[in-house]
Design a protein around this motif. Structure first.
Motif, PDB file in Angstrom:
ATOM      1  N   ARG A  35      18.158  83.751  45.501  1.00 42.88           N
ATOM      2  CA  ARG A  35      17.066  82.821  45.768  1.00 42.88           C
ATOM      3  C   ARG A  35      16.312  82.469  44.483  1.00 42.88           C
ATOM      4  N   GLN A  80      18.363  80.172  42.073  1.00 42.08           N
ATOM      5  CA  GLN A  80      18.441  78.826  42.648  1.00 42.08           C
ATOM      6  C   GLN A  80      17.092  78.127  42.573  1.00 42.08           C
ATOM      7  N   GLU A 113      16.471  76.785  39.002  1.00 42.49           N
ATOM      8  CA  GLU A 113      17.269  75.578  38.739  1.00 42.49           C
ATOM      9  C   GLU A 113      16.688  74.363  39.451  1.00 42.49           C
ATOM     10  N   ASN A 114      16.376  74.505  40.734  1.00 37.77           N
ATOM     11  CA  ASN A 114      15.845  73.372  41.495  1.00 37.77           C
ATOM     12  C   ASN A 114      14.491  72.911  40.981  1.00 37.77           C
ATOM     13  N   VAL A 117      25.266  81.341  37.764  1.00 37.98           N
ATOM     14  CA  VAL A 117      25.906  81.255  39.075  1.00 37.98           C
ATOM     15  C   VAL A 117      27.418  81.141  38.925  1.00 37.98           C
ATOM     16  N   THR A 130      21.116  82.317  48.103  1.00 39.69           N
ATOM     17  CA  THR A 130      21.245  81.069  47.344  1.00 39.69           C
ATOM     18  C   THR A 130      21.183  79.859  48.269  1.00 39.69           C
ATOM     19  N   ASN A 131      21.899  79.914  49.374  1.00 39.73           N
ATOM     20  CA  ASN A 131      21.973  78.763  50.262  1.00 39.73           C
ATOM     21  C   ASN A 131      20.703  78.583  51.095  1.00 39.73           C
ATOM     22  N   GLN A 188      18.357  76.844  48.813  1.00 41.17           N
ATOM     23  CA  GLN A 188      18.709  75.436  48.653  1.00 41.17           C
ATOM     24  C   GLN A 188      18.285  74.621  49.864  1.00 41.17           C
ATOM     25  N   ARG A 222      24.337  70.589  48.613  1.00 39.13           N
ATOM     26  CA  ARG A 222      22.881  70.694  48.667  1.00 39.13           C
ATOM     27  C   ARG A 222      22.300  70.152  49.967  1.00 39.13           C
TER      28      ARG A 222
END
Length: 309
Positions: free
Chosen positions: A14, A17, A20-21, A144, A164-165, A168, A236
């Motif tokens: 988490r 991610q 990055e986001n 990643v 991670t998902n 996202q 995404r």
């Protein structure tokens, strides 16, 4: 695997991610302000709302100027969602979980952390910001990539994928919530530039090229919402993220609570009538709130099933 270790790997995914986001979001928001006419003022406050940092920013007692918001989002340790805080948390997790992570992943993450620590404060200004943010994005994606290439597909990897998902999916819904509905309604002067802002939504998620390839239509609200909520092939999109979380379940101890939370949120998104949501004044905002509640319930179900005694 110990629940403490599983919890660490879940949050490691988490935090990386999130860093990055957040870097992508700052970069695209700056470009959006350049695309809009000078007499249209969006400001930097929406960035705080998207990242959920508006309350912490108000508590810190600052004006929502460009420099203040960018510094708070990049480097401020009082903001638990800042890039520096996210990487700091991820680095600490990697330090205590080295036995579960490839050594190369630790090295890449440590390099990224030191890069942000050294150059972050100097990169708040416009002249240096874009190169710095691209460095953060590249570093997070490299980390990643190393994990994906070098980590065994064991239970630990499944928890990392799950974190991670879920992160996202959470970020995608936040961006859609603020940019596509609340930002438009807050400023009527933005109405003539709807398509520019929908394009900004896509670029915030690096989805513009794939949207044009698969949707094969000009950028518009319904098309963007369907693509980012319901598309099952774009990594995404919320549906893809939830499907990926669901695919981890056969590798983990059974949990009907987690499975039900996944299915409820997937069904909510699949059954949505996008046109109807956009035609109602607060329809889209309320729908995004429902998805956010569903993702929160999924996070609680994961924690209760696997991490808490």
């Amino acid at each position: 695997m110990l629940s403490r270790v599983a919890d660490n790997l879940y949050w490691f995914g988490r935090y990386v991610q999130r860093a990055e986001n957040t870097a992508r979001l700052i970069n695209v928001h700056a470009n959006l302000l350049l695309d809009l006419p000078r007499n249209v003022t969006v400001g930097w406050a929406p960035l705080l709302e998207i990242t959920g940092a508006d309350a912490a920013f108000r508590a810190a007692g600052g004006q929502a100027t460009e420099d203040n918001v960018v510094r708070f989002t990049l480097m401020d340790e009082r903001n638990s969602g800042s890039i520096f805080s996210s990487l700091n948390y991820a680095r600490e997790i990697a330090r205590v979980s080295r036995d579960c992570l490839p050594r190369e992943a630790w090295e890449r993450l440590n390099d990224l952390y030191l890069f942000v620590q050294e150059r972050g404060e100097r990169s708040v200004t416009r002249a240096r910001r874009q190169d710095f943010l691209q460095g953060v994005i590249n570093g997070a994606m490299t980390t990643v990539g190393v994990l994906t290439s070098n980590m065994s597909r064991d239970v630990g990897f499944q928890f990392l994928r799950m974190g991670t998902n879920l992160e996202q999916a959470d970020m995608t819904t936040r961006i859609l919530d603020v940019r596509s509905s609340r930002l438009f309604q807050a400023d009527a002067s933005l109405t003539p530039f709807d398509n520019i802002q929908w394009m900004s939504v896509l670029k915030s998620l690096t989805a513009y090229q794939m949207y044009r390839r698969h949707v094969r239509a000009r950028v518009n609200g319904p098309g963007v919402l369907r693509f980012l909520l319901q598309d099952r092939q774009f990594p995404r999109s919320v549906s893809f993220a939830l499907a990926t979380i669901g695919s981890t379940m056969p590798f983990l101890p059974p949990s009907r609570k987690v499975e039900r939370a996944i299915e409820r949120t997937k069904a909510l998104i699949a059954d949505a009538n996008i046109g109807s949501l956009l035609s109602q004044p607060d329809g889209l905002a309320l729908f995004m709130d429902e998805i956010q509640v569903g993702l929160g319930q999924l996070d609680d179900a994961i924690a209760e099933s696997y991490f808490r005694s």
